[in-house]
Scaffold this motif. Structure first.
Motif, PDB file in Angstrom:
ATOM      1  N   ALA A 284      -4.463   3.145  -3.321  1.00 31.80           N
ATOM      2  CA  ALA A 284      -3.452   2.522  -2.736  1.00 31.80           C
ATOM      3  C   ALA A 284      -3.739   1.222  -2.213  1.00 31.80           C
TER       4      ALA A 284
ATOM      5  N   GLU B  90      -6.272   6.922  -1.164  1.00 28.12           N
ATOM      6  CA  GLU B  90      -5.983   5.759  -0.381  1.00 28.12           C
ATOM      7  C   GLU B  90      -6.547   4.739  -0.744  1.00 28.12           C
TER       8      GLU B  90
ATOM      9  N   HIS C   4      -9.292   8.634   4.884  1.00 29.34           N
ATOM     10  CA  HIS C   4      -9.256   7.164   4.511  1.00 29.34           C
ATOM     11  C   HIS C   4     -10.569   6.578   4.162  1.00 29.34           C
TER      12      HIS C   4
ATOM     13  N   HIS D 246       1.967   5.019  -3.109  1.00 27.53           N
ATOM     14  CA  HIS D 246       2.191   6.414  -2.554  1.00 27.53           C
ATOM     15  C   HIS D 246       3.762   6.925  -3.072  1.00 27.53           C
TER      16      HIS D 246
ATOM     17  N   HIS E 146       0.652  -1.248  -0.044  1.00 29.08           N
ATOM     18  CA  HIS E 146      -0.011  -0.036   0.134  1.00 29.08           C
ATOM     19  C   HIS E 146       0.777   1.247  -0.015  1.00 29.08           C
ATOM     20  N   GLU E 147       1.695   1.352   0.955  1.00 27.80           N
ATOM     21  CA  GLU E 147       2.713   2.543   0.855  1.00 27.80           C
ATOM     22  C   GLU E 147       3.581   2.684  -0.124  1.00 27.80           C
TER      23      GLU E 147
HETATM   24 ZN   LIG Z   1      -2.181   5.419   2.427  1.00 24.74          ZN
END
Ligand SMILES: [Zn+2]
Length: 421
Positions: free
Chosen positions: A342, A339, A384, A263, A259-260
């Protein structure tokens, strides 16, 4: 919804035909969405009230300073201390405003950010003294910014009284880029200690996922209580919360890292730059128009006759705060979109659907996140997607199982379903 159900049975049927009953049971396990508890509903209302209180203060303080004329008086007094040196007067007035706002909001902040998290078990080992110390340290970047930056719009107001709002918005670009660069290396370490990632297993997991996106080395630091990506260009890095290895299982950590990485790979932090510029353009223009009107009508009361007087700072703050409040729902909707994507990217890269859904459900169970925030919270402070939405996407998003195209296949070499079941 019906479409998802069809896909479910189609995939389940294929798996059964292949004699993979045990694999199918694992792959298609749906994590149930927890019900919204009465405790969550109460907490929701409480946080809405705290938010309203803090925004009321953000609007009322500059309004009170303007209408009472005390803002102008404070500005004149500070100017007198530095022989009316314009640059210093602006910086000192800005710093005094930051300190005054922090002091006035302290009772509310203490209730919202110390007492409440302590009572809910979100905060464990922080004393009141440490919390107050962190608040005082948190003032430093604001005071530095006031001293170094506030003179810019005021210098432009003098040089170009009719077009200063446009030039000030342009000047926002290098300032925002500097902030984005400085945030991970100078600003965040002011209040939280961070160390380089030492956990070899975690490092290997990150390197494995990052290599699929053509990244040789991703900077990772550990500390604090949130996992996110900060910085741009040379300072972009992944911040992992200090207890990550204890709080998440290895497969959940794989999803979190994936997920990170979205970004990181898609440079999401850069997207703040056009937003900051648009906000500055609108905010400065609004100040220009309102300032023109206010200085003609209320000159005696507000204590200044021209916008380029440093005493106009509360007016500038009031206009930008009001504008920010007006655009907050749109900004947060965009934030939630980032988000949501992501999560989608994380699932495509890790295939950890079940782990991700269980991770989100565990946050709801621990009470650290809401299953379904109310409409007010969603509009004004929820960054989120809700836990319910995130569990649903983790349960249902798996196009690789059906051989459907992936949204981020052009960004990374996504695994095929044969590699990771
Ligand atoms: Zn995030």
């Amino acid at each position: 919804m019906a479409k998802k159900t069809d896909a479910y049975w189609r995939a389940a049927g294929v798996a059964a035909l292949l004699g993979l009953a045990s694999v199918a049971a694992t792959v298609h396990a749906q994590v149930p969405i927890p019900p919204v508890s009465p405790r969550e509903a109460n907490l929701n209302r409480l946080l809405d009230a705290y938010w309203l209180g803090s925004k009321a203060l953000q609007l009322l303080l500059p309004l009170a300073l303007l209408c009472s004329g005390y803002g102008a008086r404070l500005c004149r007094w500070l100017g007198g201390q530095v022989r009316d040196a314009r640059f210093l007067t602006i910086g000192l007035f800005g710093s005094a405003y930051v300190v005054l706002y922090t002091l006035l909001s302290l009772p509310l902040d203490y209730a919202r950010h110390y007492r409440l998290p302590m009572s809910l078990g979100w905060l464990h080992d922080q004393t009141v003294g440490q919390w107050l110390g962190a608040q005082a340290l948190g003032l430093i970047p604001w005071i530095v910014a006031a001293m170094l930056l506030l003179w810019i719009p005021y210098a432009l107001m003098r040089r170009s009284p009719r077009r200063w709002w446009l030039w000030a918005a342009v000047a926002t670009a290098p300032v925002t880029v500097f902030f984005l660069i400085a945030q991970p290396v100078w600003i965040k370490p002011l209040t939280t200690p961070y160390v380089a990632l030492a956990n070899a297993n975690l490092r290997a997991s990150i390197d494995d996922l990052a290599s699929r996106c053509g990244l040789v080395h991703v900077a990772v630091v550990v500390g604090g209580s949130d996992t996110a990506v900060y910085g741009v260009g040379p300072t972009v890095r992944i911040f992992l919360e200090s207890n990550l290895a204890k709080e998440e299982t290895p497969d959940q950590i794989r999803f979190t890292i994936a997920h990170e990485l979205k970004h990181y790979v898609l440079g999401d932090n850069w997207k703040l730059l056009p937003i900051a510029m648009a906000l500055a353009l609108l905010g400065f223009w609004l100040t220009y128009r309102v300032g023109h009107w206010a200085t003609r009508r209320f000159q005696q009361r507000i204590g200044f006759s021209s916008l380029d007087d440093p005493a106009s700072l509360p007016l500038l703050i009031l206009c930008i705060t009001a504008l920010w409040l007006a655009v907050t729902p749109a900004f947060l909707a965009f934030d939630r979109h980032i988000e949501r994507e992501a999560d989608r990217f994380g699932l495509e890269l890790s295939h950890e659907n079940d782990a991700a859904a269980r991770l989100f459900a565990s946050w709801a169970q621990q009470g650290t996140d809401w299953v379904q925030p109310d409409a007010f919270a969603r509009a004004f402070f929820y960054t989120h997607p809700s836990i319910a939405e995130r569990i649903q996407i983790a349960n249902d998003y798996h196009p690789w199982r059906e051989g459907l195209p992936l949204r981020y296949a052009d960004k990374c070499t996504m695994p095929s379903s044969a590699v990771i079941p």
